[in-house]
Design an enzyme around this catalytic site. Sequence first.
Site, PDB file in Angstrom:
ATOM      1  CD1 TRP A   1      43.540  48.416  45.485  1.00 22.43           C
ATOM      2  CD2 TRP A   1      42.249  48.792  43.724  1.00 22.43           C
ATOM      3  NE1 TRP A   1      42.478  49.145  45.918  1.00 22.43           N
ATOM      4  CE2 TRP A   1      41.657  49.399  44.853  1.00 22.43           C
ATOM      5  CE3 TRP A   1      41.601  48.898  42.493  1.00 22.43           C
ATOM      6  CZ2 TRP A   1      40.463  50.105  44.791  1.00 22.43           C
ATOM      7  CZ3 TRP A   1      40.404  49.593  42.432  1.00 22.43           C
ATOM      8  CH2 TRP A   1      39.849  50.193  43.571  1.00 22.43           C
ATOM      9  CG  HIS A   2      41.335  47.126  39.010  1.00 23.70           C
ATOM     10  ND1 HIS A   2      42.479  47.887  38.946  1.00 23.70           N
ATOM     11  CD2 HIS A   2      40.308  47.995  38.790  1.00 23.70           C
ATOM     12  CE1 HIS A   2      42.153  49.144  38.688  1.00 23.70           C
ATOM     13  NE2 HIS A   2      40.839  49.242  38.590  1.00 23.70           N
ATOM     14  N   GLY A   3      41.639  42.998  41.254  1.00 27.02           N
ATOM     15  CA  GLY A   3      41.138  41.654  41.499  1.00 27.02           C
ATOM     16  C   GLY A   3      42.279  40.666  41.628  1.00 27.02           C
TER      17      GLY A   3
ATOM     18  CB  SER B   1      46.954  49.505  38.955  1.00 25.91           C
ATOM     19  OG  SER B   1      45.681  49.778  38.436  1.00 25.91           O
TER      20      SER B   1
END
Lengths: 353, 477
Positions: B324-326, B321
Site C-alpha cells: 500500500w505504501h508503494g 501494508s
Amino acid sequence: MSIKKWCGLTLGPLILFFLLCIVLIAWIDPFQAYHLATEYLPPVDKTSQVYSNPGIARNYPYDSAIVGTSVTENFHPSYMNSRLGGQFIKLCTSAGTVHNHAVLLDIAFRTHSLRRIVYGLDVYSLVGESNEVTYPLPDYLYTDTFTDDAPYWFNKSVWGTFIPKCLKTWGQTQDESFRDKMYNWANQDEYSVGAIEYTALFESPKQVHTQDAFLEKARNNIETNLLPFITAYPETHFDIFFPPYSAAEWSNMESKGTLEALLALRPLCYDLLSRYENVTLYDFSVRESWVLHGRNYKDTTHYGEWINDAITDCIAGGEEIVIAQETLLDNNDKLRTWAHALHDAGRWIFESD
Amino acid sequence: MLFNSYIFILAFLPLTLIIYFLLGRLPEKNSFNKIFLVLASFVFYGYNHPGYVPIIAGSIVINYLLSQQMLNSNKKALRLALLLIGITGNLGVLFLFKYHDFFAENLNHAFSLHLPLNHWVLPLGISFFTFQQLSYVIDSYTHKVPKYHFLDYSLFVTFFPQLIAGPIVLHSEIVPQFADPKNRHFRSESFAPGLFAFARGLFKKVIVADTFAVAVNAGFGAAHSLNTAEAWFVAVGYTLQLYFDFSGYCDMATGIGLMFNIRIPMNFNSPYKSLNIREFWQRWHMTLSRFLTNYIYFPLGGSRKGLPRTCLNLLIVFLVSGLWHGAGWLFLLWGLMHGIASVLYRLFRKQYDALHPALQWIMTFTFVVIAWIFFRATALQDALAIVKSMFMMDFSPIRTEITSAFALPGGFHPGYNAIYMLLWYILSLGACLGLRNNYENTMSFRPTLWNAALTVILIVYSVLSLSGVSVFLYFNF
C-alpha cells in the site's frame, strides 16, 4: 482568556505581520523588483545574481545592454557609453546558458526600447537543452504579476540577509560608477601564467566527442533563445562576439575530448546569425596579443577588465568582424594548433607577460 | 496544492473558510456551502494536475451509485455482485495506476515477456480515497451504513484536509458531521484549536522535517561511503524526518478540519514511545492500521483460527501494508520485516514483556529505525550498505554535507554545525519521547496568551521559511 479574544490575538498580529511584510518589501525592495533603489545601495552580488538580474533588467534606465556570462561582467558601461554611444547596463549571468540570457533579454525588450546588444557568445552556453538554466530561477521575480510574489515578501533570506544589507547602506545613492562595479570581479585575483596553469588540464580524454555531438542542441538553442529577438527587433543591433579565452582553454577542451565538438559550433553560429542585417559577429578567440599572453588571465578562461575595454574599442572600430565562414574555419585551425601544442607540452608555452 | 505553500496558507484556506461560512448563513435547506466545499476541494486536488479531477469525480459517482443500489436491495445475490464490482473496480483502478508497471516489469524480467508499461502519473492520494470508499462500499453490502446524501458522501471523500495524505477516515466519522446543521456556522471554539494544531503541524513539517531531509538526502545519496556515526545519524534522521513530516501533515489536516468544525480522527499517538512493535502500529498511522485490521485481518479470521493462521494473517496484513505504501520490492521487504517482528512478538510476548521497559524501547526503536532504511532506500544495496555501516565501528569525521543541514543562519563557523546537529537530534527525539502529542494538546486546548503567541511565532517562522535565496558560490565562475 475568552476563545474569541484568543482568535483576535492570533489572527490580528498574523494579518498585520503579513501586510507589513508586503508593504516593507514593496518599499525597500532589495532586488529592485518593483522600483530602482534610491535610498540605499542595492545588494547586487554575483552569488545572488539570478535574484537581482530581473529587477535590473526591468527598472534601470538604459537603451543598450551587455549580455553574457562571467567573461562579460568586467565591461565598463561608462566606457561603452563613451565609445559606442547610448546608455549601457549589464545583464550578465555567471556560467549562464543562452536560455539564462534569453529570459533577461525578454524582460529587457518588454520594458525598454533597445538600440544595441553586446552579446558574449560562449560555446559552452550552447550545449544544453534549450530551456536549461545553470541555476534555478526564482520565477516569481521574472513574471510581471504581483500576485505570485509571496516567496519574495515572506522569505527568510530576504529578511535575514538582504534587508540588513540594504539598511547598512541606507542614505547612499547609486551614481554612474555603480553600473561599472556591478558584478565586476576584476580586482579579486592574480593574472599570470601560474594562474592559468593552476586551472589547465593536460590529460588524455576519457571520451572524445564527435564533431556533430553538440550541433543539434546548439542550433536549437540559437533558434529558440537568440534568433527570436534578432528577428523581432530589427531596429536593435546585435554585436555578438566569441570571447577571447586563453589558448589554454582550448587545450582544456582537448583534455576533455570536446575540442572538435565545440569548434564545430562556431561555423554553425556564423551560418545561423550572419544572415541578419542587424547582427555583427566578432571573433576575438585568435587575437594573439591577448590570448597568448599569460598576464591577461586569472585562469584559462577569464581575462582582465582591460581586455573588456579593448573589446569595446574593437567593436567601436569594427575590428575582428567575421565576414566569411572561411575566417572562422581558419581561426579554428589556429585554435586547434595551439590546443595541441599546449596539450603536448603539458605547460604554458606562450608569452608569460 | 500543498498545505505548506503560500497559495494555500495565504489565499486558498482563508478564502475557502470565509466563503464556506458565509454560505452557511443561508437558510439550512440550501446546500451551497457544501457544494462550494466540494468544488474548492476539487480545486485543491487539481491545482497542479487538473487531469486528476475526473478520476476522483468518476470514482465518487460510481461508488456512490453502487452503494445506494446495495442499500436499496434486499437480494443478497445482487448485493454480492455489486460488492464484487465495487471491490474489483476500486482495486482495479488502484492497480492500473499504482501497481501495473511494477508487476509488468517484474513479469517481463522473470519470464522474458514484453508486457507494455503504462507510465501513468499516479493521481495524488489515490490509495487514500480508494480505501475510504472501499470501506463504504463494503459496509453498504452488509447494510451497516445509512443512506447518505450525495453531497455529504462527496465531502466525505473530497474534503481537502484529508484528501491527499489521510488520515483514512471512515464514513461514519465524517458524514454525520457534515450533515449536522450546527457545523454550518463559524465557531471560534473549533477554529482556535484548529489554528493551534495547524501552526504546530506546519512547524513540524517546514522547520523540523525539512531540515532533517537535507541531511538524510545527503546521507542516502552517499549510502556506500558512510561511516558508522554518519549511518546512525542518517538512519535516525530519516526516522525523525518521516515522523515529523507525516504527523506534521496530519496535525495540519486535523487543524484545518477543526476550522471547518469537522473532527478528523487521530492518526499518530507518539509512536516512538512504543515499547513493542504491536504498540508501535497502534500508535503509527493509526487509521491505516484500523482499516487493515477491520477489512483484511478480521475477514481473514484474525486471531480466531489458531496460532499458525494468526501468524500468517499478520504477515499478510503487513505485506499488504508494505505494498500500500508503494509499488516496489523494498516496500514489500519493509512490510515483511514488520510482519515478522509482529509474529515474533506474538510468539514470545511473555518473555519480551518481562524485559526491562528501557530495553524493550531500545529494541523496538532500533528495529523501527533499521526498517525505515529499507523504506527510504531506492536500492537494496544502498539499504544494506547503510545497515552494514551502522555496525562497522568506523568513527571517522562526519561529512559536512550532513552537518551543514543544521547550520544556523548568520554565517557562524561551520565547525559548530556538528554541535547544532547533535542538539537537533536530542531535542527532536526528546520531543517525540517527552512531550504530549499534538492531537491531545489540540483536543484539550485552553486559550492562553502563551499559546496565542506560540501560534503566531510558529506560523510566521514557518511561512518565512517556505522560501529562501539560494546563494550560488560559483568560485571558478
